[in-house]
Motif scaffolding. Structure first.
Motif, PDB file in Angstrom:
ATOM      1  N   TYR A  22       0.833  -1.196   0.000  1.00 30.07           N
ATOM      2  CA  TYR A  22       0.000   0.000   0.000  1.00 30.07           C
ATOM      3  C   TYR A  22       0.873   1.253   0.000  1.00 30.07           C
ATOM      4  O   TYR A  22       1.965   1.262   0.580  1.00 30.07           O
ATOM      5  N   GLN A  23       0.355   2.300  -0.629  1.00 31.80           N
ATOM      6  CA  GLN A  23       1.069   3.573  -0.602  1.00 31.80           C
ATOM      7  C   GLN A  23       0.970   4.208   0.785  1.00 31.80           C
ATOM      8  O   GLN A  23       1.972   4.612   1.367  1.00 31.80           O
ATOM      9  N   SER A  24      -0.245   4.283   1.318  1.00 31.20           N
ATOM     10  CA  SER A  24      -0.432   4.891   2.634  1.00 31.20           C
ATOM     11  C   SER A  24      -1.665   4.296   3.310  1.00 31.20           C
ATOM     12  O   SER A  24      -2.749   4.276   2.726  1.00 31.20           O
ATOM     13  N   ILE A  25      -1.483   3.791   4.520  1.00 32.53           N
ATOM     14  CA  ILE A  25      -2.597   3.294   5.326  1.00 32.53           C
ATOM     15  C   ILE A  25      -2.354   3.704   6.772  1.00 32.53           C
ATOM     16  O   ILE A  25      -1.303   4.247   7.112  1.00 32.53           O
ATOM     17  N   SER A  26      -3.319   3.426   7.623  1.00 26.06           N
ATOM     18  CA  SER A  26      -3.158   3.810   9.027  1.00 26.06           C
ATOM     19  C   SER A  26      -2.085   2.960   9.703  1.00 26.06           C
ATOM     20  O   SER A  26      -1.150   3.481  10.315  1.00 26.06           O
ATOM     21  N   SER A  27      -2.210   1.630   9.583  1.00 26.83           N
ATOM     22  CA  SER A  27      -1.281   0.717  10.245  1.00 26.83           C
ATOM     23  C   SER A  27      -1.365  -0.648   9.583  1.00 26.83           C
ATOM     24  O   SER A  27      -2.462  -1.196   9.432  1.00 26.83           O
ATOM     25  N   THR A  28      -0.226  -1.210   9.196  1.00 30.63           N
ATOM     26  CA  THR A  28      -0.236  -2.547   8.595  1.00 30.63           C
ATOM     27  C   THR A  28      -0.713  -3.589   9.607  1.00 30.63           C
ATOM     28  O   THR A  28      -1.424  -4.524   9.248  1.00 30.63           O
ATOM     29  N   ASN A  29      -0.343  -3.422  10.870  1.00 27.65           N
ATOM     30  CA  ASN A  29      -0.813  -4.358  11.892  1.00 27.65           C
ATOM     31  C   ASN A  29      -2.328  -4.301  12.040  1.00 27.65           C
ATOM     32  O   ASN A  29      -3.012  -5.331  12.075  1.00 27.65           O
ATOM     33  N   ASP A  30      -2.866  -3.095  12.137  1.00 31.38           N
ATOM     34  CA  ASP A  30      -4.309  -2.956  12.339  1.00 31.38           C
ATOM     35  C   ASP A  30      -5.092  -3.521  11.161  1.00 31.38           C
ATOM     36  O   ASP A  30      -6.095  -4.228  11.343  1.00 31.38           O
ATOM     37  N   LEU A  31      -4.651  -3.216   9.944  1.00 32.51           N
ATOM     38  CA  LEU A  31      -5.370  -3.704   8.772  1.00 32.51           C
ATOM     39  C   LEU A  31      -5.313  -5.220   8.683  1.00 32.51           C
ATOM     40  O   LEU A  31      -6.322  -5.880   8.396  1.00 32.51           O
ATOM     41  N   LEU A  32      -4.149  -5.794   8.962  1.00 30.79           N
ATOM     42  CA  LEU A  32      -4.020  -7.244   8.871  1.00 30.79           C
ATOM     43  C   LEU A  32      -4.832  -7.937   9.966  1.00 30.79           C
ATOM     44  O   LEU A  32      -5.413  -9.009   9.734  1.00 30.79           O
ATOM     45  N   SER A  38      -9.733 -13.961   7.077  1.00 30.65           N
ATOM     46  CA  SER A  38      -9.961 -14.208   5.649  1.00 30.65           C
ATOM     47  C   SER A  38      -8.678 -14.457   4.867  1.00 30.65           C
ATOM     48  O   SER A  38      -8.739 -14.727   3.664  1.00 30.65           O
ATOM     49  N   PHE A  39      -7.525 -14.359   5.535  1.00 31.84           N
ATOM     50  CA  PHE A  39      -6.250 -14.507   4.841  1.00 31.84           C
ATOM     51  C   PHE A  39      -5.459 -15.665   5.438  1.00 31.84           C
ATOM     52  O   PHE A  39      -5.551 -15.946   6.633  1.00 31.84           O
ATOM     53  N   PRO A  40      -4.641 -16.335   4.619  1.00 24.63           N
ATOM     54  CA  PRO A  40      -3.867 -17.482   5.112  1.00 24.63           C
ATOM     55  C   PRO A  40      -2.598 -17.048   5.838  1.00 24.63           C
ATOM     56  O   PRO A  40      -2.137 -15.906   5.716  1.00 24.63           O
ATOM     57  N   GLU A  41      -2.048 -17.989   6.588  1.00 25.49           N
ATOM     58  CA  GLU A  41      -0.744 -17.761   7.199  1.00 25.49           C
ATOM     59  C   GLU A  41       0.272 -17.438   6.105  1.00 25.49           C
ATOM     60  O   GLU A  41       0.227 -17.981   5.006  1.00 25.49           O
ATOM     61  N   GLY A  42       1.188 -16.542   6.431  1.00 24.72           N
ATOM     62  CA  GLY A  42       2.196 -16.147   5.451  1.00 24.72           C
ATOM     63  C   GLY A  42       1.807 -14.935   4.633  1.00 24.72           C
ATOM     64  O   GLY A  42       2.542 -14.528   3.730  1.00 24.72           O
ATOM     65  N   THR A  43       0.666 -14.322   4.943  1.00 27.80           N
ATOM     66  CA  THR A  43       0.265 -13.084   4.271  1.00 27.80           C
ATOM     67  C   THR A  43       1.122 -11.924   4.784  1.00 27.80           C
ATOM     68  O   THR A  43       1.391 -11.822   5.982  1.00 27.80           O
ATOM     69  N   ILE A  44       1.540 -11.055   3.872  1.00 30.25           N
ATOM     70  CA  ILE A  44       2.326  -9.866   4.217  1.00 30.25           C
ATOM     71  C   ILE A  44       1.585  -8.622   3.752  1.00 30.25           C
ATOM     72  O   ILE A  44       1.136  -8.557   2.604  1.00 30.25           O
ATOM     73  N   PHE A  45       1.471  -7.639   4.621  1.00 31.26           N
ATOM     74  CA  PHE A  45       1.009  -6.302   4.250  1.00 31.26           C
ATOM     75  C   PHE A  45       2.178  -5.339   4.456  1.00 31.26           C
ATOM     76  O   PHE A  45       2.816  -5.350   5.515  1.00 31.26           O
ATOM     77  N   LEU A  46       2.449  -4.510   3.439  1.00 30.85           N
ATOM     78  CA  LEU A  46       3.478  -3.479   3.540  1.00 30.85           C
ATOM     79  C   LEU A  46       2.859  -2.124   3.239  1.00 30.85           C
ATOM     80  O   LEU A  46       1.862  -2.029   2.514  1.00 30.85           O
ATOM     81  N   ALA A  47       3.468  -1.073   3.770  1.00 32.40           N
ATOM     82  CA  ALA A  47       3.017   0.285   3.468  1.00 32.40           C
ATOM     83  C   ALA A  47       4.224   1.190   3.274  1.00 32.40           C
ATOM     84  O   ALA A  47       5.239   1.043   3.964  1.00 32.40           O
ATOM     85  N   ASN A  48       4.103   2.118   2.338  1.00 34.93           N
ATOM     86  CA  ASN A  48       5.148   3.123   2.153  1.00 34.93           C
ATOM     87  C   ASN A  48       5.050   4.205   3.223  1.00 34.93           C
ATOM     88  O   ASN A  48       6.029   4.883   3.526  1.00 34.93           O
ATOM     89  N   GLU A  49       3.854   4.322   3.807  1.00 32.33           N
ATOM     90  CA  GLU A  49       3.621   5.314   4.855  1.00 32.33           C
ATOM     91  C   GLU A  49       2.510   4.813   5.764  1.00 32.33           C
ATOM     92  O   GLU A  49       1.559   4.177   5.306  1.00 32.33           O
ATOM     93  N   GLN A  50       2.640   5.086   7.063  1.00 37.10           N
ATOM     94  CA  GLN A  50       1.583   4.776   8.020  1.00 37.10           C
ATOM     95  C   GLN A  50       1.195   6.056   8.765  1.00 37.10           C
ATOM     96  O   GLN A  50       2.069   6.766   9.264  1.00 37.10           O
TER      97      GLN A  50
END
Length: 255
Positions: A22-32, A38-50
């Motif tokens: 993601y370009q910008s989100i509040s928090s990768t932890n919160d979103l995940l 709904s997502f499997p183990e091993g899913t990664i969320f990244l952000a350029n900005e939080q």
């Protein structure tokens, strides 16, 4: 600019199933955490900005655009909540080994989740869990990793305690760092039961066999005799009594 999710996944261990950038989100932890079911183990969320990057104990983690590496990994192991300490240590070792391998810098881990260099904080680990309805078993862990990569102006009082990789390393590469950290973590997590993270953690630790101040109520001075495979500190107080402490109870500060 955000990290290319497809390119990243092509360079990662097969443990990683989904990569979303993601370009910008509040928090990768919160979103995940919101979508963990709904997502499997091993899913990664990244952000350029939080906008609401998170640290331990409700603290903010400054996450400016194009300045850092901000990512979270979803785990769904059959472990109890105590294992979150070892997962935190495992992630910290993954970061320290990646920086050491890529840039030949002796990184330290300040118990239990801070990544430091020359006593300045470069980043940290935040592991959060979701409990099953009966509260006895963990449904998932979200492992948040935040690293200050490129030079930036920190506001007070962060400018006294924080630094960046680029302040000490030429030509630091955020993408290569992400690949190295995540692949290290996949390897260590696969052998978590064998405690393969443990010896490297002791080597990187800045508090192992060190004198510390425990910020309890009241605070006291102590010597770290050992760090056990659960990530707990075994300390000797000045009156020679011993105590076992974990990160959920106190904070520590090097004397």
């Amino acid at each position: 600019m955000k990290i290319d999710a497809k390119k990243l996944k092509n360079n990662l261990d097969s443990f990683y199933t989904i990569v979303e950038s993601y370009q910008s989100i509040s928090s990768t932890n919160d979103l995940l955490k919101e979508v963990a079911s709904s997502f499997p183990e091993g899913t990664i969320f990244l952000a350029n900005e939080q906008s609401k990057g998170k640290g331990r104990n409700g603290r903010d983690f400054l996450s400016q655009a194009d300045k850092g590496l901000y990512m979270s990994v979803l785990l769904k192991p059959q472990f109890d909540i105590k294992t979150s300490l070892t997962i935190t240590a495992c992630a910290a070792v993954s970061v320290a080994k990646a920086i050491e391998t890529l840039y030949h810098k002796q990184i330290q881990i300040k118990w239990i989740n801070d990544i430091t260099y020359k006593q300045k904080k470069l980043g940290g680990i935040l592991v959060e869990s979701g409990l099953q309805a009966n509260q006895s078993q963990v449904d998932y862990f979200v492992v948040g990793i935040g690293i200050n990569v490129y030079k930036q102006d920190f506001p007070e009082p962060l400018n006294e305690i924080a630094s960046t990789l680029e302040a000490h390393i030429k030509n630091v590469d955020r993408f290569a760092l992400a690949v190295a950290i995540l692949n290290n973590f996949a390897t260590l997590y696969a052998s978590l039961a064998q405690n393969t993270w443990y010896e490297p953690y002791l080597r990187f630790s800045s508090v192992y066999h060190a004198s510390i101040k425990v910020l309890a109520n009241p605070p006291y001075d102590a010597y770290v005799e050992n760090i056990d495979p659960y990530g707990q500190l075994h300390v000797i107080k000045e009156d020679q009594t011993r105590e076992i402490i974990n990160s959920g109870e106190i904070s520590i500060r090097l004397k």
